[in-house]
Scaffold this active site. Structure first.
Site, short mmCIF file in Angstrom:
data_model
loop_
_atom_site.label_atom_id
_atom_site.label_comp_id
_atom_site.label_asym_id
_atom_site.label_seq_id
_atom_site.Cartn_x
_atom_site.Cartn_y
_atom_site.Cartn_z
N GLN A 1 2.40 -2.86 -18.46
CA GLN A 1 2.45 -2.39 -17.23
C GLN A 1 2.64 -3.08 -15.28
OE1 GLN A 1 0.15 -0.16 -15.34
NE2 GLN A 1 -0.48 -1.91 -13.43
N THR A 2 2.72 -2.18 -14.31
CA THR A 2 3.22 -3.37 -13.43
C THR A 2 3.67 -2.44 -12.08
OG1 THR A 2 4.80 -4.91 -12.02
CG2 THR A 2 6.31 -2.88 -14.03
N ARG A 3 2.48 -2.86 -10.96
CA ARG A 3 2.81 -2.47 -9.94
C ARG A 3 4.41 -3.28 -8.82
NH1 ARG A 3 -0.96 -6.02 -7.56
NH2 ARG A 3 -0.34 -5.92 -6.26
N HIS B 1 8.83 -12.19 -15.95
CA HIS B 1 8.85 -10.67 -16.23
C HIS B 1 9.33 -10.34 -18.18
CE1 HIS B 1 7.68 -10.70 -11.93
NE2 HIS B 1 6.22 -10.79 -12.41
N GLY C 1 -1.77 -9.95 -18.38
CA GLY C 1 -1.79 -11.11 -17.59
C GLY C 1 -2.57 -11.59 -17.28
N ARG C 2 -2.83 -12.77 -16.46
CA ARG C 2 -3.57 -13.45 -15.45
C ARG C 2 -4.32 -12.46 -14.83
NH1 ARG C 2 -4.03 -16.59 -11.73
NH2 ARG C 2 -5.36 -18.21 -11.24
N HIS D 1 10.89 -10.57 -12.32
CA HIS D 1 11.58 -11.14 -12.27
C HIS D 1 12.18 -11.80 -13.28
CE1 HIS D 1 12.01 -10.41 -7.77
NE2 HIS D 1 10.46 -10.58 -8.24
N ILE E 1 -1.88 2.52 28.59
CA ILE E 1 -3.56 2.18 29.14
C ILE E 1 -4.49 1.60 28.05
CG2 ILE E 1 -5.27 2.40 30.06
CD1 ILE E 1 -4.95 3.84 32.14
N ALA E 2 -4.29 3.18 26.88
CA ALA E 2 -4.51 2.55 25.73
C ALA E 2 -5.72 1.81 25.77
CB ALA E 2 -4.01 2.36 24.45
N ARG F 1 -7.16 10.76 25.38
CA ARG F 1 -6.39 10.18 25.74
C ARG F 1 -6.49 9.53 24.17
NH1 ARG F 1 -7.72 6.26 30.84
NH2 ARG F 1 -8.79 7.64 31.37
N ARG G 1 3.47 11.14 29.39
CA ARG G 1 2.31 11.71 30.10
C ARG G 1 3.31 12.96 29.85
NH1 ARG G 1 -2.69 12.36 29.72
NH2 ARG G 1 -3.50 10.22 28.42
#
Ligand code: PPS
Length: 570
Positions: free
Chosen positions: A196-198, A205, A290-291, A202, A476-477, A450, A436
């Site tokens: 499993q990976t997200r 792995h 894994g860890r 490298h 202005i925000a 605004r 504007r």
């Protein structure tokens, strides 16, 4: 399935209707109220329908939900650690009663499934957070989602699948549990270890997964999540191109790649069990843990939410009934003298060990620094460099905020000229007055208007930034939360500098270059910022400019130098 063990909790579910059933359901659904699925719900639905979440047959009912939270089991006793619920708005829930069927549609309105509602209830979200994730701290991504994004009412019941959510990307790499089981059978793979990976992979792995497969005498499935991962992760398009390069590094015919449209919860130990159950449903026999598996990062006090090996421990406790074997992850490190990766616990005390942390790796990418060959593969690094160019090639937004007449436009114009003089950058000025006139001509100065005005500016600036350009905004925000929303939109796609032009109100009023303050005092202009409307002073802008002490040229110069020091300009 021949050599394969039974799916988790009995038969592999397939909740799709047959052709005739689809026609009937499409017809019937015309009279149903429709719920448009959120991206996370669409991920859950896809895995419910195709059996990846077997033995679930729908979104959890209230008794199932309670059992899952308190015992990690379904009422039948089968292990199931994650509450998979359909959250909806109060307004929608008011239109639905138990016994009724509802249509579940994607964002375009396509009918994906129908749900026969068994239960409708208002969950205690604090309790859910505590029981499922062990915390109510909103720094946990799933807790944040639960408390701040998810709707207040849950609907539970059985699903009838009409069609899977459409994916246009990497179609050949997407498989249902049935398809993956078939592929393994065709290949003659009797044992399969899933990874499993997200993250991008490298060398460490590759080494780890290869060793894991060899130890288990199994073939290897790289099974990355491409649904929803942790905010800030490398996008899945880039990752998949990287995975394809890494695949070339394994001996031929030993390793397969398939994409999993899962919406992760980052729930550590419970998530590890869930991941394993899903992989078992996909026909895998082993699972690498894994860890800090599926770790959500640190809590509000800077402490990790879970212990680094909690996931392995929880897995071990339930391994017998899970019927999928854990392959515990051994952290791999590079030993320079041996020029190879070895498990950290197998190095000798006098050996020089090299490692590059994730943070250091991102810093090197960001600053265009060298990434050594021992760490990754040149093709992977090239892919990541293409998607994450160094700062000098990234877009950025300089967002000025301050009272009317504070000098925002003058400094913004001076900065624009400086950037154009130095060259190499495409710059767009989104000054308050310009916007504007062009983008927000129908808007007035109520809080609502605004906010809308600033959101539009933020949207345009984010697009410019994403595409490598420079946006200079000078509205202005006045509201902090809207400025924060703009920051949140832009930071993931490039640089963001908030510059407070901190000219005091008395000075702005005295200058009154447009004569507006006089009119505001006379009540001719209503809701005038600083006079009859609020201005929330920025608490931690990247820079605050005292226009009494600096000329506009000097102020622009200071911002320019800051941009240089951050690496956005060379
Ligand atoms: S906001 O609050 O950020 O949406 O305002 P912004 O789009 O920057 O527009 C500010 C300019 O509009 C003029 N103006 C007013 N400002 C504040 N309050 C009221 N009621 C108002 N009515 C008109 C004013 O010229 C502002 O321009 P700057 O450049 O800021 O002086």
């Amino acid at each position: 399935m021949g050599a394969y063990k039974e799916p988790h909790g009995g038969e592999l579910k397939n909740l799709y209707l047959d052709e005739a059933g689809v026609k009937t359901e499409q017809q019937a659904a015309r009279d149903y109220v429709s719920w448009d699925l959120t991206p996370r719900q669409a991920c859950d639905l896809e895995l419910l329908l195709n059996g990846a979440f077997s033995p679930l047959e729908g979104f959890l009912t209230q008794s199932e939900y309670d059992a899952v939270l308190t015992t990690m089991r379904l009422p039948s006793g089968v292990l199931w650690p994650m509450p998979i619920t359909l959250d909806v708005s109060q307004e929608f829930a008011d239109q639905v009663e138990p016994g009724q069927a509802i249509a579940l549609r994607d964002q375009e309105g396509v009918l994906l499934a129908t749900l026969t509602v068994d239960d409708k209830w208002t969950p205690d979200k604090q309790r859910e957070a505590e029981l499922a994730f062990g915390t109510t701290d909103a720094k946990h991504p799933a807790v944040n989602y639960l408390l701040n994004t998810a709707g207040p009412v849950y609907l539970g019941g059985k699903l009838k699948g009409v069609e899977p959510p459409t994916h246009y990307d990497f179609r050949l790499l997407r498989d249902t549990p049935e398809e993956l089981r078939e592929r393994f059978a065709k290949l003659g793979w009797r044992k399969v270890v899933a990874f499993q990976t997200r993250n991008p992979l490298h060398r460490a792995h590759q080494e780890l997964t290869f060793r894991a497969a060899r130890e288990a005498e199994a073939n290897l499935l790289i099974h990355p999540v491409v649904g929803m991962t942790k905010p800030g992760d490398v996008d899945h398009y880039t990752r998949v191109r990287c995975y394809e390069h890494v695949l070339e590094q394994y001996p031929e015919q030993t390793t397969s790649l398939s994409l999993l449209p899962l919406a992760m919860r980052m729930a550590g130990p419970r998530e590890a069990l869930w991941h394993a159950i899903i992989r078992k449903n996909y026909g895998c026999t082993h699972f690498i843990v894994g860890r800090d598996h599926a770790g959500p990062g640190d809590d509000s006090n800077g402490q990790p939410f879970y212990g680094p090996y909690d996931a392995q421990e929880l897995f071990r406790e339930h391994e017998a009934e899970l019927d999928i074997t854990m392959v515990p992850f051994k952290m791999m490190v590079y030993v320079e003298d041996r020029a190879e990766y070895v498990p950290a616990d197998e190095t000798k005390p006098d050996e020089k060990v090299l490692n590059i942390s994730g943070t250091e790796f991102r810093r090197r990418l960001q600053e265009g620094l060298e990434i050594p060959d021992w760490f990754s593969y040149p093709k992977v690094v090239a892919e990541l460099r293409r998607s994450y160019p160094p700062r000098q090639a990234q877009g950025f937004t300089v967002f000025f905020t301050g009272l009317s007449g504070s000098g925002k436009s003058t400094i913004a114009n001076a900065l624009l000229v400086k950037l154009l003089e130095s060259g190499g950058r495409n710059v767009t000025l989104l000054d308050g007055d310009i916007v504007r006139k062009n983008l927000s001509s129908e808007l007035g100065f109520s809080k609502e208007h605004r906010d809308l005005n600033i959101q539009r500016i933020g949207f345009v600036a984010a697009e410019i930034t994403k595409n490598g350009g420079v946006a200079i905004c000078a509205p202005i925000a006045p509201y902090a939360h809207t400025r924060q929303a703009v920051r949140d939109m832009i930071e993931p796609v490039g640089g963001f500098l908030e510059i407070h032009v901190a000219t005091p109100l008395e000075v702005c009023e005295e200058r009154d270059r447009k004569g507006l303050y006089a009119k505001a005092r006379a009540g001719i202009i209503k809701e005038f910022t600083g006079i009859s409307d609020p201005y929330e002073v920025p608490e931690s802008p990247e820079m605050s400019i005292d226009t009494l002490a600096l000329t506009p040229e000097l102020a622009a110069h200071r911002i320019f130098v800051k941009l240089e020091s951050l690496g956005f300009i060379r």
